[in-house]
Motif scaffolding. Structure first.
Motif, PDB file in Angstrom:
ATOM      1  N   ARG A 118       5.073  -7.104  -5.504  1.00 43.25           N
ATOM      2  CA  ARG A 118       5.180  -5.996  -4.542  1.00 43.25           C
ATOM      3  C   ARG A 118       4.311  -4.813  -4.979  1.00 43.25           C
ATOM      4  O   ARG A 118       3.709  -4.130  -4.149  1.00 43.25           O
ATOM      5  CB  ARG A 118       6.634  -5.561  -4.397  1.00 43.25           C
ATOM      6  CG  ARG A 118       7.516  -6.592  -3.725  1.00 43.25           C
ATOM      7  CD  ARG A 118       8.893  -6.058  -3.414  1.00 43.25           C
ATOM      8  NE  ARG A 118       8.839  -5.089  -2.313  1.00 43.25           N
ATOM      9  CZ  ARG A 118       9.907  -4.727  -1.615  1.00 43.25           C
ATOM     10  NH1 ARG A 118      11.096  -5.253  -1.888  1.00 43.25           N
ATOM     11  NH2 ARG A 118       9.801  -3.850  -0.642  1.00 43.25           N
ATOM     12  N   ARG A 119       4.256  -4.579  -6.284  1.00 45.45           N
ATOM     13  CA  ARG A 119       3.437  -3.473  -6.787  1.00 45.45           C
ATOM     14  C   ARG A 119       1.963  -3.710  -6.488  1.00 45.45           C
ATOM     15  O   ARG A 119       1.260  -2.800  -6.013  1.00 45.45           O
ATOM     16  CB  ARG A 119       3.657  -3.327  -8.299  1.00 45.45           C
ATOM     17  CG  ARG A 119       2.800  -2.237  -8.957  1.00 45.45           C
ATOM     18  CD  ARG A 119       2.999  -2.215 -10.468  1.00 45.45           C
ATOM     19  NE  ARG A 119       2.690  -3.504 -11.062  1.00 45.45           N
ATOM     20  CZ  ARG A 119       1.451  -3.916 -11.346  1.00 45.45           C
ATOM     21  NH1 ARG A 119       0.410  -3.144 -11.051  1.00 45.45           N
ATOM     22  NH2 ARG A 119       1.250  -5.091 -11.894  1.00 45.45           N
ATOM     23  N   THR A 135      -2.727  -1.994  -0.618  1.00 44.21           N
ATOM     24  CA  THR A 135      -2.572  -1.419   0.723  1.00 44.21           C
ATOM     25  C   THR A 135      -2.880   0.065   0.702  1.00 44.21           C
ATOM     26  O   THR A 135      -3.624   0.581   1.558  1.00 44.21           O
ATOM     27  CB  THR A 135      -1.146  -1.663   1.243  1.00 44.21           C
ATOM     28  OG1 THR A 135      -0.897  -3.067   1.285  1.00 44.21           O
ATOM     29  CG2 THR A 135      -0.969  -1.079   2.640  1.00 44.21           C
ATOM     30  N   GLU A 136      -2.329   0.773  -0.273  1.00 44.54           N
ATOM     31  CA  GLU A 136      -2.558   2.217  -0.369  1.00 44.54           C
ATOM     32  C   GLU A 136      -4.022   2.542  -0.672  1.00 44.54           C
ATOM     33  O   GLU A 136      -4.525   3.598  -0.291  1.00 44.54           O
ATOM     34  CB  GLU A 136      -1.659   2.810  -1.446  1.00 44.54           C
ATOM     35  CG  GLU A 136      -0.181   2.781  -1.065  1.00 44.54           C
ATOM     36  CD  GLU A 136       0.731   3.193  -2.209  1.00 44.54           C
ATOM     37  OE1 GLU A 136       0.221   3.306  -3.353  1.00 44.54           O
ATOM     38  OE2 GLU A 136       1.932   3.392  -1.976  1.00 44.54           O
ATOM     39  N   ARG A 189       1.385  -3.260  -2.744  1.00 44.16           N
ATOM     40  CA  ARG A 189       1.463  -1.858  -2.330  1.00 44.16           C
ATOM     41  C   ARG A 189       0.218  -1.093  -2.779  1.00 44.16           C
ATOM     42  O   ARG A 189      -0.348  -0.300  -2.014  1.00 44.16           O
ATOM     43  CB  ARG A 189       2.720  -1.214  -2.916  1.00 44.16           C
ATOM     44  CG  ARG A 189       2.942   0.220  -2.454  1.00 44.16           C
ATOM     45  CD  ARG A 189       4.235   0.799  -2.998  1.00 44.16           C
ATOM     46  NE  ARG A 189       4.242   0.855  -4.463  1.00 44.16           N
ATOM     47  CZ  ARG A 189       4.952   0.038  -5.237  1.00 44.16           C
ATOM     48  NH1 ARG A 189       5.706  -0.919  -4.700  1.00 44.16           N
ATOM     49  NH2 ARG A 189       4.898   0.155  -6.553  1.00 44.16           N
TER      50      ARG A 189
END
Length: 307
Positions: free
Chosen positions: A131-132, A138-139, A135
């Motif tokens: 997930r990290r 994506t960011e 994320r």
């Protein structure tokens, strides 16, 4: 059933098996493959016992006419392999081998739960790190562009470079731009492209068929700053896109056992049936060794796999 007469070292799929097993080329001469030399799945000619008998008879007759040293049926379920092996024995093929050679990695999808359900099914030991990575990518601006048909074509030169480089990292040259271009018009074909600004950071050449998304070829630009996150990011965005399109299962293909285990995929053994039309114990022994070596690798990560 389609059959392809291929030189002894002319099948990219089979060459990848030999490289993965660490064995020299198996075949002493040309081989008759039932199904594409690039394909992972087969079995269309083995849905029933009578159909398997017709398929085996056609393959052995054609091998005799063309001088093929073997007839190879790859990517089979256990039931399909049982039927084709039994048919070969009934027809008197001098050697019939029913080998475990591969594993497809699958996960079920629940479109009603979306990405939350996907995360819940990811192994807890790796969920936070995955997930990290997703994320952060994506960011940092990584975005998904699902490309189909003619929209895919302008991107295929760049994707081919990435796919070839990724395949060569695993020891086998599997793809070419001409192959990707021809397949772009096949119903269900989609290139899930990861872009940062206008740069192609990675992609998954995939197929949406019925309620399943098949991930076939991947390519990652490992020189790009986001390249180290791109594979994990794509392997999260692919199920999200699949669920948005009603898919209920995702198939991540063969090999790369450890990465797919961390992502929560479960392996399903694929079998290969080989009919040798002439007495050839040496080739039969090498084929058995190839299956055994591939099994050692698979069982290292999945000890209870029914290899």
């Amino acid at each position: 059933m389609p059959y392809f007469l291929v030189p002894r070292d002319g099948s990219p799929y089979w060459a990848s098996q030999e490289v993965d097993a660490g064995v020299p080329p198996v075949w002493p001469g040309p081989v008759l493959y039932s199904g594409s030399p690039h394909g992972q799945y087969g079995g269309a000619g083995a849905r029933t016992d009578p159909m398997a008998a017709l398929t085996a008879r056609a393959g052995l007759d054609l091998a005799d006419q063309l001088g093929a040293h073997a007839v190879v049926y790859s990517g089979l379920s256990t039931d399909q392999a049982d039927r084709l092996a039994a048919a070969g024995r009934h027809l008197g093929a001098p050697h019939v081998l029913d080998l475990a050679t591969d594993a497809a990695h699958v996960r079920d999808l629940d479109p009603t739960r979306g990405l939350d359900g996907w995360w819940a099914g990811t192994p807890a030991d790796h969920r936070r790190d995955i997930r990290r990575q997703w994320r952060r990518a994506t960011e940092a601006g990584l975005t998904l562009a699902p490309l189909t048909g003619d929209r895919m074509l302008p991107h295929l030169a760049a994707f081919t470079r990435l796919a070839v480089g990724t395949a060569e990292r695993h020891g086998t040259a599997l793809y070419g731009q001409d192959l990707f271009e021809r397949l772009a018009q096949v119903p269900g074909a989609v290139l899930l492209a990861a872009h940062a600004d206008s740069h192609l950071v990675g992609g998954l050449y995939s197929w949406l068929h019925d309620d399943r998304l098949y991930l076939w070829a991947s390519g990652i630009d490992y020189q790009h700053p986001l390249g180290r996150h791109a594979y994990t990011w794509l392997m999260t965005e692919a199920p999200r896109w699949a669920m948005d399109h009603g898919a209920r299962r995702i198939d991540a293909g063969r090999a790369n056992y450890l990465a797919k285990k961390r992502l929560g995929y479960r392996p399903t053994v694929l079998r290969t049936v080989v009919h040798l039309p002439a007495h050839d114990p040496a080739t039969a022994a090498v084929l058995a060794a190839l299956s055994r070596r591939l099994g050692e690798q698979a069982l290292h990560h999945h000890p209870h796999l029914p290899w």
